[in-house]
Scaffold this motif. Structure first.
Motif, PDB file in Angstrom:
ATOM      1  N   ILE A 297       0.866  -1.184   0.000  1.00  9.33           N
ATOM      2  CA  ILE A 297       0.000   0.000   0.000  1.00  9.33           C
ATOM      3  C   ILE A 297       0.900   1.230   0.000  1.00  9.33           C
ATOM      4  O   ILE A 297       1.628   1.473   0.953  1.00  9.33           O
ATOM      5  CB  ILE A 297      -0.938   0.014   1.228  1.00  9.33           C
ATOM      6  CG1 ILE A 297      -1.789  -1.256   1.266  1.00  9.33           C
ATOM      7  CG2 ILE A 297      -1.832   1.251   1.201  1.00  9.33           C
ATOM      8  CD1 ILE A 297      -2.651  -1.372   2.508  1.00  9.33           C
TER       9      ILE A 297
ATOM     10  N   LYS B  26      -4.391   5.551   2.943  1.00 11.85           N
ATOM     11  CA  LYS B  26      -4.926   4.187   2.876  1.00 11.85           C
ATOM     12  C   LYS B  26      -4.118   3.241   3.753  1.00 11.85           C
ATOM     13  O   LYS B  26      -4.676   2.336   4.381  1.00 11.85           O
ATOM     14  CB  LYS B  26      -4.906   3.699   1.422  1.00 11.85           C
ATOM     15  CG  LYS B  26      -5.880   4.425   0.517  1.00 11.85           C
ATOM     16  CD  LYS B  26      -5.797   3.877  -0.909  1.00 11.85           C
ATOM     17  CE  LYS B  26      -6.782   4.601  -1.819  1.00 11.85           C
ATOM     18  NZ  LYS B  26      -6.698   4.094  -3.220  1.00 11.85           N
ATOM     19  N   LEU B  27      -2.817   3.452   3.789  1.00  5.97           N
ATOM     20  CA  LEU B  27      -1.929   2.627   4.596  1.00  5.97           C
ATOM     21  C   LEU B  27      -2.301   2.710   6.076  1.00  5.97           C
ATOM     22  O   LEU B  27      -2.478   1.692   6.752  1.00  5.97           O
ATOM     23  CB  LEU B  27      -0.489   3.080   4.385  1.00  5.97           C
ATOM     24  CG  LEU B  27       0.558   2.600   5.405  1.00  5.97           C
ATOM     25  CD1 LEU B  27       0.756   1.112   5.275  1.00  5.97           C
ATOM     26  CD2 LEU B  27       1.865   3.342   5.222  1.00  5.97           C
TER      27      LEU B  27
ATOM     28  N   PHE C 196      -5.650   1.130   6.859  1.00 10.47           N
ATOM     29  CA  PHE C 196      -5.558  -0.331   6.895  1.00 10.47           C
ATOM     30  C   PHE C 196      -4.953  -0.815   8.213  1.00 10.47           C
ATOM     31  O   PHE C 196      -5.430  -1.791   8.815  1.00 10.47           O
ATOM     32  CB  PHE C 196      -4.713  -0.839   5.730  1.00 10.47           C
ATOM     33  CG  PHE C 196      -4.423  -2.304   5.786  1.00 10.47           C
ATOM     34  CD1 PHE C 196      -5.343  -3.221   5.326  1.00 10.47           C
ATOM     35  CD2 PHE C 196      -3.223  -2.781   6.322  1.00 10.47           C
ATOM     36  CE1 PHE C 196      -5.086  -4.590   5.399  1.00 10.47           C
ATOM     37  CE2 PHE C 196      -2.962  -4.136   6.394  1.00 10.47           C
ATOM     38  CZ  PHE C 196      -3.899  -5.046   5.929  1.00 10.47           C
TER      39      PHE C 196
END
Length: 353
Positions: free
Chosen positions: A17, A22-23, A26
């Motif tokens: 990622i 987004k990382l 997650f």
């Protein structure tokens, strides 16, 4: 063993990622799903490393999210003693099972922060990359009030480096993408041809100026060797320049040469070439520019020719003027000698005297 598997799972997942938002989302979702903590958050240092700023979390109410987004911790204040700042500066984890144990040593602002969030106990671990603290990962049990233990600290200390590596990978990719975007914008708007080749001399990129100046679209050029656009008689000169760049990693500037446009016309270019290096410093080919100077050289030739003609005109004009002066003197003297006067003429006697 299970903790080690979890650390590996997170590491493998986040390594793919490359978007930071987004990382972090997650990571928070994985911690919420796999670990027994009511809430978790990540705070990262701002670009100039003076503040800790909330970037992602889970388990917080909308009101608590507002508090987190409005709160920043000062890293540049030597008097700051809050647990988050301490974890960052010392690069050590902090475990607190009773908030009352630390209320006397932290600032009033930090006390107000934990009270507004309803924190009774927490674990805070630094996010470290290459020996430097990038931020903190913190968890707490807001509802269950379950005490924390050293095993959980070790688990989080195993996860934090994976987060740090992934964050920096994402930052590096973003920098590369931004650099490529700047190059693309510059290249597409450049009036000169910008090109790249591989190490064997096959063209890998040309900007739209190649079509405007020489009539070659990208599909006409990409994958072809640069010698296909050079007159056979000039090939040796170009090979010599290419090998100088390739073998000596030399940058060549102000190299003039002819290239063939698509319609067969010969155009003169002021060329440059330099080694195209990757992040490891290895040469991947040549990058350079081609500036069309065909019309410029024609104008310079015309100007030089006009200057020569002007100088010649001034020279001949000067000679003619001087010669005319000599002729006028000769003519006047000749007229004087040929006057048909007699000795009886008083004017003649006067002239003779």
């Amino acid at each position: 063993y299970n903790n080690a598997l979890l650390v590996r799972e997170i590491g493998q997942a986040v390594s793919s990622i490359l978007d930071i938002d987004k990382l972090l989302k997650f990571v928070m979702e994985t911690l919420q799903k796999r670990l027994d903590f009511d809430r978790g958050m990540i705070m990262l240092a701002n670009p100039d490393k003076t503040r800790l700023v909330y970037v992602s979390g889970y388990g917080y109410s909308p009101d608590h999210e507002i508090i987190l987004k409005e709160t920043q911790f000062h890293l540049d204040n030597p008097k700051s003693k809050g647990p988050f700042v301490t974890a960052v500066k010392r690069r050590e984890p902090i475990l607190v099972n009773d908030i009352n144990d630390v209320q006397k040593v932290i600032s009033a602002r930090s006390v107000n922060f934990v009270e507004r969030l309803g924190v009774s106990s927490f674990i805070c671990v630094p996010i470290i990359y290459e020996g430097k603290s990038e931020g903190v990962l913190a968890v707490d049990n807001y509802r269950s009030h379950r005490p924390h233990n050293q095993s959980e600290v070790s688990l989080l200390m195993g996860i934090a480096p994976q987060i740090a590596i992934s964050i920096n990978n994402a930052k590096s990719l973003r920098q590369i993408m931004e650099s490529e975007e700047r190059f693309r914008t510059l290249s597409e708007n450049s009036p000169d041809i910008i090109y790249t080749t591989d190490n064997n001399g096959f063209l890998t990129y040309v900007n739209p100026a190649a079509d405007e100046i020489m009539g070659y679209a990208q599909e006409d050029v990409i994958g072809k060797h640069f010698t296909e656009f050079i007159k056979t008689d000039d090939a040796e000169t170009y090979f010599e320049a290419f090998n100088r760049i390739k073998q000596s990693k030399e940058t060549i500037k102000y190299f003039e040469g002819n290239l063939l446009s698509k319609d067969g016309a010969v155009r003169l270019f002021d060329m440059s070439g330099a080694p195209n290096l990757n992040a490891a410093g290895e040469m991947t080919g040549v990058v350079g520019t081609l500036k069309d100077v065909t019309e410029q050289r024609k104008l310079e030739y015309q100007l030089r020719h006009a200057s020569k003609m002007n100088a010649l005109g001034r020279l001949t004009g000067g000679i003619a003027h001087d010669f005319n002066n000599i002729l006028q003197g000769i003519s006047a003297y000749n007229q004087l000698l040929t006057l048909k006067k007699t000795e009886a003429d008083p004017d003649w006697k006067y002239l003779m005297n």
